[in-house]
Motif scaffolding. Sequence first.
Motif, PDB file in Angstrom:
ATOM      1  N   THR A   1     -12.354  -5.845   0.355  1.00  0.00           N
ATOM      2  CA  THR A   1     -12.385  -7.276   0.083  1.00  0.00           C
ATOM      3  C   THR A   1     -13.184  -7.151  -1.096  1.00  0.00           C
ATOM      4  O   THR A   1     -13.580  -8.614  -1.292  1.00  0.00           O
ATOM      5  N   ASP A   2     -13.680  -6.445  -1.523  1.00  0.00           N
ATOM      6  CA  ASP A   2     -14.370  -6.599  -2.921  1.00  0.00           C
ATOM      7  C   ASP A   2     -13.513  -6.660  -3.869  1.00  0.00           C
ATOM      8  O   ASP A   2     -13.234  -5.734  -5.080  1.00  0.00           O
ATOM      9  N   LEU A   3     -12.837  -7.867  -4.068  1.00  0.00           N
ATOM     10  CA  LEU A   3     -11.685  -7.859  -4.964  1.00  0.00           C
ATOM     11  C   LEU A   3     -12.040  -8.245  -6.554  1.00  0.00           C
ATOM     12  O   LEU A   3     -13.164  -8.973  -6.947  1.00  0.00           O
ATOM     13  N   VAL A   4     -11.259  -7.921  -7.276  1.00  0.00           N
ATOM     14  CA  VAL A   4     -11.361  -8.317  -8.597  1.00  0.00           C
ATOM     15  C   VAL A   4     -10.021  -9.272  -9.023  1.00  0.00           C
ATOM     16  O   VAL A   4      -8.888  -8.732  -9.040  1.00  0.00           O
ATOM     17  N   LEU A   5     -10.414 -10.516  -9.058  1.00  0.00           N
ATOM     18  CA  LEU A   5      -9.332 -11.591  -9.199  1.00  0.00           C
ATOM     19  C   LEU A   5      -8.943 -11.677 -10.570  1.00  0.00           C
ATOM     20  O   LEU A   5      -9.446 -11.684 -11.639  1.00  0.00           O
ATOM     21  N   PRO A   6      -7.462 -11.886 -10.859  1.00  0.00           N
ATOM     22  CA  PRO A   6      -6.901 -12.105 -12.159  1.00  0.00           C
ATOM     23  C   PRO A   6      -7.492 -13.414 -12.622  1.00  0.00           C
ATOM     24  O   PRO A   6      -8.045 -14.269 -11.682  1.00  0.00           O
ATOM     25  N   GLN A   7      -7.543 -13.779 -13.781  1.00  0.00           N
ATOM     26  CA  GLN A   7      -7.928 -14.966 -14.520  1.00  0.00           C
ATOM     27  C   GLN A   7      -7.002 -16.263 -14.048  1.00  0.00           C
ATOM     28  O   GLN A   7      -5.930 -16.038 -13.815  1.00  0.00           O
TER      29      GLN A   7
ATOM     30  N   ALA B   1     -18.118  -9.786   1.253  1.00  0.00           N
ATOM     31  CA  ALA B   1     -17.337  -9.472   0.317  1.00  0.00           C
ATOM     32  C   ALA B   1     -17.997  -9.740  -0.988  1.00  0.00           C
ATOM     33  O   ALA B   1     -18.630 -10.823  -1.152  1.00  0.00           O
ATOM     34  N   VAL B   2     -17.684  -8.992  -2.049  1.00  0.00           N
ATOM     35  CA  VAL B   2     -18.464  -9.192  -3.316  1.00  0.00           C
ATOM     36  C   VAL B   2     -17.318  -9.304  -4.334  1.00  0.00           C
ATOM     37  O   VAL B   2     -16.303  -8.195  -4.593  1.00  0.00           O
ATOM     38  N   VAL B   3     -16.817 -10.567  -4.633  1.00  0.00           N
ATOM     39  CA  VAL B   3     -15.799 -10.791  -5.563  1.00  0.00           C
ATOM     40  C   VAL B   3     -16.084 -11.027  -7.029  1.00  0.00           C
ATOM     41  O   VAL B   3     -16.814 -11.923  -7.307  1.00  0.00           O
TER      42      VAL B   3
END
Length: 535
Positions: A147-153, A177-179
């Motif tokens: 859940t430590d996601l890297v989100l798209p712009q 979670a660290v997003v």
Amino acid sequence: MRERDARGMTRRRLLGIGGALGAMAATALTASAALARRPSITGAELRSAVPLPPPFQVPLPIPSVLAPVSTAGGVDRYAITQREVTAEILPGVRTPLWTYAGTFPGPTIESRRGRPVTVTHRNELPVPTVVHLHGGRTPAKSDGYPTDLVLPQGWQEASLPMGHDMHDMEGMRDPQAVVTTLTRDYTFPLDQRPTLLWYHDHRMDYTAPAIWRGLAGLHLIRDDAEEALGLPSGQRELPLMIADRAFAADGSLAYPSLDPTLRRRPGVTLPYLAGVLGDVILVNGAPWPVHEVDGARYRLRVLNASNARHYELEAVTDDGRRLDLVQIGADQGLLAAPVTHRVLPIAPAERYDVIVDFSGVPVGSRVRLLNRLGSGRTRDVMAFRVARKVTDDSRIPRVLSADLPAWRRSDAVRVRDFSFRAGRMHGGHGWLIGGLPFDPARTDVTARLGDVEVWRMVADVHHPIHLHLVGFRVLSRSGRPPLPHDAGLKDTISLRPGESVEIITRFDGYRGRYLFHCHNAEHEDMGMMANLEII
């Protein structure tokens, strides 16, 4: 899951565990047979809808080695952009891929033991991603928790579902979670034995389709002591990432996702609940490739990067003679001494470091690497064509390493029991650990930093079980000694149907939240994952 201290006293019981391991195995086999329909085979095979090339025609690609963008301050810094590309995997066919830095496999990172690496990943894909360095002794914040996601712009964190179930995405969020958006730095100390690691996507509920689409690459750790052994090196050291895929009529990678956008509904269609198999065997992204070799020893760094397919590898000459596969290393580095095999089983996510000697093969002839578990086209993996006789000054020392841990049963402060089996989750089919599906908000196992533990695991069908952070040794299989390929320090263990396995490990390195899970990627996405908290 059940935990005991070293004297056998039960400290706690979690729901779903009861009775002896044998009873659990029998119940699990019944449940899984109903789910998988083919309990002795993990997964169903997709059939490609495009013409497939003949074997042993395409040259073996060697993944490029990534150059650091900086080496200042004693840290090697790398940058990788995750992006969509279209590439030619099958000759004359264009296939869309999700990639690390535009290639499949992604670029290889080569590191020195004890020299830290920081990799900045930039996500230009249409979905969130997570990066896990498989086999790395990594601080929790860089381990790639699902859940430590890297989100798209453009994605809004507040609207992002987490901890969702298999159907309606309505579930709990993960408060830890660290997003981040667009980029994330992953720092790897690499204070560990030299070995072959691999990095891949680890996003919750979508690991399987993300890897299938191309998000996987190699990471090698080296040190002076290993390089002084005289093992084959340079062009005679070959990384081999083996993976199966299938192709749709338009050339895209076929995969039975319930939601092909990988946004709202995870999971696969009913026939593939036990795992997804392809009918094309790729090595380093090429179908059934061929590689020209000298008549000399070669070091093969083999990774099974398939979602669900198991292999039993053998090297066979054109006249039917099997060559020795001399194993010198396992998941977590060199063995104490070489082990010779004629057939080498390898489950998803396992790595084997193997030497093959081509010196006795006539020039111009061929050695095929075959999969005894395959049939038809999936029996072939790749081939080597011997081009010339040469002088070979490499060697295989009788003693490879003296730094393997010598944990004993008497060192263990507790014993834990785990069952890995099919079951029901959120009203549908799933794969469970101790009767429970994964929940990021629940702590399943708490271990103290530095403690030695014995884990006893039982399976219904094939489950390759991976522990994050630590390596382990195999103590027994169903009460008998480990198998020859169990030698050395591992981080992934192949549990066979109905089998119980004991492993021993020491939880050292770092505190924080980690995972253990099945590395059949479809099983992992459908609940077969648990939290491991190191305190």
